[in-house]
Design an enzyme around this catalytic site. Structure first.
Site, PDB file in Angstrom:
ATOM      1  N   ASP A  99      -9.343  -6.687   8.258  1.00  0.00           N
ATOM      2  CA  ASP A  99      -8.333  -7.211   9.183  1.00  0.00           C
ATOM      3  C   ASP A  99      -7.320  -6.143   9.570  1.00  0.00           C
ATOM      4  OD1 ASP A  99      -7.983  -7.839   6.304  1.00  0.00           O
ATOM      5  OD2 ASP A  99      -5.924  -8.218   6.911  1.00  0.00           O
ATOM      6  N   ASP A 102      -3.696  -0.087   6.719  1.00  0.00           N
ATOM      7  CA  ASP A 102      -2.293   0.259   6.521  1.00  0.00           C
ATOM      8  C   ASP A 102      -2.254   1.663   5.889  1.00  0.00           C
ATOM      9  OD1 ASP A 102       0.415   0.207   5.708  1.00  0.00           O
ATOM     10  OD2 ASP A 102       0.382  -1.934   5.364  1.00  0.00           O
ATOM     11  N   LEU A 107      -9.770   0.647   2.904  1.00  0.00           N
ATOM     12  CA  LEU A 107     -10.935   1.020   3.718  1.00  0.00           C
ATOM     13  C   LEU A 107     -11.663   2.207   3.084  1.00  0.00           C
ATOM     14  CD1 LEU A 107     -12.208   0.055   6.428  1.00  0.00           C
ATOM     15  CD2 LEU A 107     -11.117   2.033   7.485  1.00  0.00           C
TER      16      LEU A 107
HETATM   17  C1  PRP Z   1      -4.630  -6.135   2.748  1.00  0.00           C
HETATM   18  C2  PRP Z   1      -5.478  -6.152   4.013  1.00  0.00           C
HETATM   19  C3  PRP Z   1      -6.318  -4.896   3.899  1.00  0.00           C
HETATM   20  C4  PRP Z   1      -5.440  -3.971   3.082  1.00  0.00           C
HETATM   21  C5  PRP Z   1      -4.877  -2.899   3.960  1.00  0.00           C
HETATM   22  O1  PRP Z   1      -5.373  -6.662   1.704  1.00  0.00           O
HETATM   23  O2  PRP Z   1      -6.268  -7.318   4.074  1.00  0.00           O
HETATM   24  O3  PRP Z   1      -7.538  -5.124   3.218  1.00  0.00           O
HETATM   25  O4  PRP Z   1      -4.380  -4.759   2.520  1.00  0.00           O
HETATM   26  O5  PRP Z   1      -3.969  -2.102   3.261  1.00  0.00           O
HETATM   27  P1  PRP Z   1      -4.211  -0.576   2.890  1.00  0.00           P
HETATM   28  O6  PRP Z   1      -4.744   0.102   4.126  1.00  0.00           O
HETATM   29  O7  PRP Z   1      -2.825  -0.108   2.534  1.00  0.00           O
HETATM   30  O8  PRP Z   1      -5.154  -0.517   1.745  1.00  0.00           O
HETATM   31  P2  PRP Z   1      -4.713  -7.112   0.309  1.00  0.00           P
HETATM   32  O9  PRP Z   1      -4.951  -6.038  -0.707  1.00  0.00           O
HETATM   33  O10 PRP Z   1      -3.297  -7.552   0.533  1.00  0.00           O
HETATM   34  O11 PRP Z   1      -5.614  -8.340  -0.112  1.00  0.00           O
HETATM   35  P3  PRP Z   1      -6.034  -9.618   0.777  1.00  0.00           P
HETATM   36  O12 PRP Z   1      -7.049  -9.111   1.785  1.00  0.00           O
HETATM   37  O13 PRP Z   1      -6.634 -10.519  -0.241  1.00  0.00           O
HETATM   38  O14 PRP Z   1      -4.806 -10.190   1.447  1.00  0.00           O
END
Ligand code: PRP
Length: 176
Positions: A99, A102, A107
């Site tokens: 989704d 960040d 990824l």
């Molecule tokens: C969120 C989002 C991405 C990730 C991006 O997941 O869904 O997978 O963070 O952040 P990054 O680029 O800093 O790694 P989260 O770990 O909050 O878990 P979730 O998908 O269960 O909400």
């Protein structure tokens, strides 16, 4: 009180996801594997998979559950594998879908994991990209929307496990 402002409405998201489906379908074989990252990608993958099918693909759908944020709004810096794939990725062409990108840690972790499992090729697709927050040198191959450093929720994305159900993407100000 939390303020919610719509950033991308349902129609805008639907149009963009349809375009992404076409773009990605042109890059992959018919029998590609789609790997979504839970929880955040569950809505995006549902729509993207159907867009891919309309573009002629018959993909298998897999999920990896990763977590780095917990209930906090800032990354712990550590990505954890919470729940694994159920299929063998050896020799597969894979579309890795998330989704939001960040810091890029999630990824990058998922991409390495898939290549480590023998995937022949991993194409990455993120609905939302927040490049100003990047800490790891990675960019998704295909991006839906690029946003500044605002906190977004909806269409699968949460704040403390709320708002994933919103059909649109909104910005919130959790501490007004
Ligand atoms: C969120 C989002 C991405 C990730 C991006 O997941 O869904 O997978 O963070 O952040 P990054 O680029 O800093 O790694 P989260 O770990 O909050 O878990 P979730 O998908 O269960 O909400």
């Amino acid at each position: 009180m939390t303020v919610v402002r719509t950033l991308f409405d349902e129609a805008e998201i639907a149009r963009r996801v349809e375009q992404l489906g076409g773009e990605v379908a042109a890059m992959l074989p018919k029998d590609a594997a789609v790997v979504g990252l839970l929880k955040g990608s569950f809505v995006f993958v549902a729509d993207l998979a159907r867009a891919l099918a309309r573009s002629g693909l018959t993909p298998s759908i897999e999920f990896l559950k990763l977590s780095s944020y917990g209930a906090a709004r800032t990354s712990s810096g550590e990505v954890r594998l919470v729940s694994d794939l159920t299929a063998d990725m050896a020799g597969r062409q894979v579309l890795l879908a998330d989704d939001i990108v960040d810091t890029g840690r999630t990824l990058a972790f998922a991409r390495s994991l898939l290549l480590g499992r023998g995937a022949e090729r991993v194409v990455t697709c993120a609905l939302i990209d927040k490049p100003s927050r990047r800490e790891v040198d990675i960019n998704a191959d295909v991006v839906g929307f690029t946003v500044p450093d605002v906190f977004v929720v909806g269409y699968g994305i949460d704040h403390a496990e709320r708002y994933r159900y919103l059909p649109y993407i909104a910005t919130i100000d959790p501490d007004p």
